[in-house]
Write an enzyme that holds these catalytic residues in place. Structure first.
Site, PDB file in Angstrom:
ATOM      1  N   GLY B  59     -92.484  26.306  14.846  1.00 53.41           N
ATOM      2  CA  GLY B  59     -93.088  25.142  15.466  1.00 53.41           C
ATOM      3  C   GLY B  59     -94.484  24.888  14.920  1.00 53.41           C
ATOM      4  O   GLY B  59     -95.172  25.815  14.489  1.00 53.41           O
ATOM      5  N   SER B  60     -94.925  23.633  14.949  1.00 52.40           N
ATOM      6  CA  SER B  60     -96.315  23.324  14.629  1.00 52.40           C
ATOM      7  C   SER B  60     -97.187  23.664  15.836  1.00 52.40           C
ATOM      8  O   SER B  60     -96.693  23.969  16.918  1.00 52.40           O
ATOM      9  CB  SER B  60     -96.458  21.844  14.260  1.00 52.40           C
ATOM     10  OG  SER B  60     -95.758  21.577  13.056  1.00 52.40           O
ATOM     11  N   GLY B  61     -98.498  23.626  15.625  1.00 57.55           N
ATOM     12  CA  GLY B  61     -99.422  23.967  16.709  1.00 57.55           C
ATOM     13  C   GLY B  61     -99.960  25.378  16.603  1.00 57.55           C
ATOM     14  O   GLY B  61    -100.796  25.787  17.409  1.00 57.55           O
ATOM     15  N   HIS B  62     -99.453  26.140  15.601  1.00 58.25           N
ATOM     16  CA  HIS B  62     -99.927  27.514  15.396  1.00 58.25           C
ATOM     17  C   HIS B  62    -100.796  27.630  14.144  1.00 58.25           C
ATOM     18  O   HIS B  62    -101.002  28.721  13.634  1.00 58.25           O
ATOM     19  CB  HIS B  62     -98.736  28.470  15.281  1.00 58.25           C
ATOM     20  CG  HIS B  62     -97.836  28.453  16.467  1.00 58.25           C
ATOM     21  ND1 HIS B  62     -98.278  28.829  17.718  1.00 58.25           N
ATOM     22  CD2 HIS B  62     -96.536  28.097  16.611  1.00 58.25           C
ATOM     23  CE1 HIS B  62     -97.273  28.706  18.587  1.00 58.25           C
ATOM     24  NE2 HIS B  62     -96.206  28.257  17.946  1.00 58.25           N
ATOM     25  N   ASP B 115     -85.757  29.109  16.801  1.00 49.78           N
ATOM     26  CA  ASP B 115     -85.929  29.404  15.376  1.00 49.78           C
ATOM     27  C   ASP B 115     -84.744  30.208  14.839  1.00 49.78           C
ATOM     28  O   ASP B 115     -84.239  29.927  13.756  1.00 49.78           O
ATOM     29  CB  ASP B 115     -87.243  30.166  15.147  1.00 49.78           C
ATOM     30  CG  ASP B 115     -88.473  29.296  15.387  1.00 49.78           C
ATOM     31  OD1 ASP B 115     -88.584  28.247  14.728  1.00 49.78           O
ATOM     32  OD2 ASP B 115     -89.298  29.656  16.241  1.00 49.78           O
ATOM     33  N   HIS B 224     -96.832  30.608  23.554  1.00 51.58           N
ATOM     34  CA  HIS B 224     -96.491  29.312  24.137  1.00 51.58           C
ATOM     35  C   HIS B 224     -96.665  29.356  25.653  1.00 51.58           C
ATOM     36  O   HIS B 224     -96.087  28.566  26.382  1.00 51.58           O
ATOM     37  CB  HIS B 224     -95.045  28.924  23.819  1.00 51.58           C
ATOM     38  CG  HIS B 224     -94.690  29.072  22.374  1.00 51.58           C
ATOM     39  ND1 HIS B 224     -94.115  30.199  21.860  1.00 51.58           N
ATOM     40  CD2 HIS B 224     -94.881  28.229  21.331  1.00 51.58           C
ATOM     41  CE1 HIS B 224     -93.936  30.040  20.548  1.00 51.58           C
ATOM     42  NE2 HIS B 224     -94.396  28.867  20.210  1.00 51.58           N
TER      43      HIS B 224
END
Lengths: 337, 337
Positions: B59-62, B115, B224
């Site tokens: 995921g993006s945001g990391h 994932d 998360h």
């Protein structure tokens, strides 16, 4: 909008000392402490015979500035003040003595009254010991004074470019005049505009250092919360980038065919995702103006604790400055290989 | 404690695309886009004949994970999902096709259900095209499952060490079995414990993704906001570090005379100053146990947007792993020279 007052700390009065201890323990391959100068960070393989010594510094709370820029190819020493407060003259003087190798010493710091006073006092004391010291105060913050009074401007994220240029000049064994000239050239070529979204909280305090309402932002606010030039509702990222770039381009005089280097800097809690969204628009604007980007830096280079916000710095390059930025260095915060 | 819901963004639904555009525009010397695969980042000088292709993602945001770890000596491609959501199988499959050079492809990602499902589906589709693909899911998060069910653990900041080891093995032209073995060895040797201070806000949402009260922290919370193992008042930094190190040392089996590498990682809005204060105590504890630190990394390596918090990752080193960590790489987020 409430600033985050929860911090990983022990005694707030010990936080700078403990940060430095942690820093030395993390990077013993790059820096070393000095028992005679507990507020200074020395490059492990920095000073050498005939090389100009480079001492940078300022208040703590802007990490990775200033300690993260100590190492081969960049600064020989950084002196750390208390949070958002200039270091005292004595540790600055001690650093000058310790990095001096017969070719003189250059002091570099952001242009704040406290830093100017204390670095100047250290320089005077050094002169009494026959150490040659010159000083360059970085003045990149466009919003902090009008162009006619440019020398009154503050130093913010553009410190990065000016330190990098001087560090490279010193590593290339230029003499003191040459290193000062490189620093002054970089200083004259660098402009920064910042924007704040929310405040930070100092370790000794439970309250934020300024107040911005929900949905408010402030263009031009300084890195210690100094008043900016306009406060208003949070704009879309592209409009924010335009506000910053418009002011930089209006003043820089950079034109079609020229080359620049960019720093899109996060002030603390702004995400890399957002910084890249800003960089996207900044690049579009430079592409439109047919100004090419030699190298971009995106991330946290000069922060204000956990403040939310960002700044855009642009340095106009000629061949000399480009070579200085590309010169290798190895520090905790920046490796150029 | 209110999360910062003010962001530099345009349309929240476009934020990942705009981040990627910004990323390509900032680092054209390191990465390149692909018009056929708009959710992937390719290393400019990555794939080469006979080299195992390395595809990472999540995921993006990391950020800087995963896109910041693409480049020579590390990953050949990263595939970016929406914020905190796995990428779809199709762009992963396309990346496998694009980095394949006859020696097979390794997929690497944190161990999350979405994932695992999507990378596995991409691997099956690749097999139908006669592309050999293997997968390693990182499982470093000690707090996410007990030791007996270690394979159920999530992947967090330890991704960094596992990706780095595999990237180096691939760059050294080991065959697919060799690269998988390096990744699995690093995965088995890496343990992480995290602590959260405050939540983050997703771009599409105005509300924080979880709630921690004023003065509260949570040990073991996932990146998360997955529930941790204990919630309580904010402790002094040394006590927090002890809580993390105790659990890591209890499980790692690392003993006197051994060597490790450390990552003290910030989750988003935690300052470098605080991370170094944490490192100070972690190092004291390892010194006490006569475990030496080969190399420390301190900063934001795997984040959760602007979450406040930190994690400590430790990898037990042998000669092989040490050489892999020290192997040169050049990516947007990490340069080892």
């Amino acid at each position: 909008m409430v600033a985050n007052s929860k911090k990983f700390m022990n005694d707030p009065d010990a936080i700078v000392r403990e940060m430095l201890e942690g820093f030395f323990g993390a990077h013993p391959d790059i820096v070393r402490p000095s028992s005679a100068n507990p507020r200074a960070v020395y490059a492990l393989d920095g000073p050498r015979e005939g090389k100009v010594g480079l001492v940078i510094g300022g208040g703590s709370g802007h990490e990775p500035a200033f300690i993260g820029y100590v190492g081969k190819g960049l600064a020989d020493a950084a002196v750390a003040g208390n949070v958002f407060a200039s270091p005292a003259p004595e540790p600055i003087l001690q650093a000058a003595r310790d990095v001096h190798r017969g070719a003189g010493v250059l002091f570099m710091y952001g242009n704040y009254a406290g830093d100017v006073m204390n670095f100047d006092m250290a320089a005077e004391m050094a002169a009494m010991e026959d150490l040659t010291v010159r000083s360059v105060a970085v003045i990149d913050d466009v919003a902090s004074a009008p162009r006619e009074r440019r020398t009154e401007r503050r130093g913010v994220a553009g410190d990065f470019f000016v330190f990098k240029a001087a560090g490279a000049a010193s590593d290339k064994m230029l003499d003191l005049d040459g290193v000062v000239a490189a620093a002054e050239k970089a200083n004259a070529a660098t402009l920064t505009m910042g924007v704040a979204m929310s405040a930070c909280t100092l370790p000794q305090s439970a309250a934020p250092n300024f107040h911005l309402g929900d949905g408010e932002m402030e263009i031009g606010m300084g890195v210690h919360g100094e008043p900016g030039i306009s406060r208003g509702p949070v704009l879309p990222a592209d409009k924010v980038a335009d506000e910053l770039v418009d002011r930089i381009l209006a003043e820089s005089g950079a034109g079609a065919g020229e080359q620049v280097s960019l720093l899109v800097n996060g002030l603390g809690s702004t995400t890399l995702m957002e910084l890249y969204v800003l960089h996207r628009r900044v690049r579009q604007r430079l592409d439109d103006a047919r100004i090419s980007i030699h190298r971009s830096f995106v991330g946290e280079y000069v922060t204000s604790l956990e403040m939310a916000g960002a700044s855009v710095s642009m340095i106009r390059l000629d061949d000399d400055l480009r070579r200085l930025l590309d010169h290798p260095c190895r520090t905790a915060a920046l490796v150029v290989a």
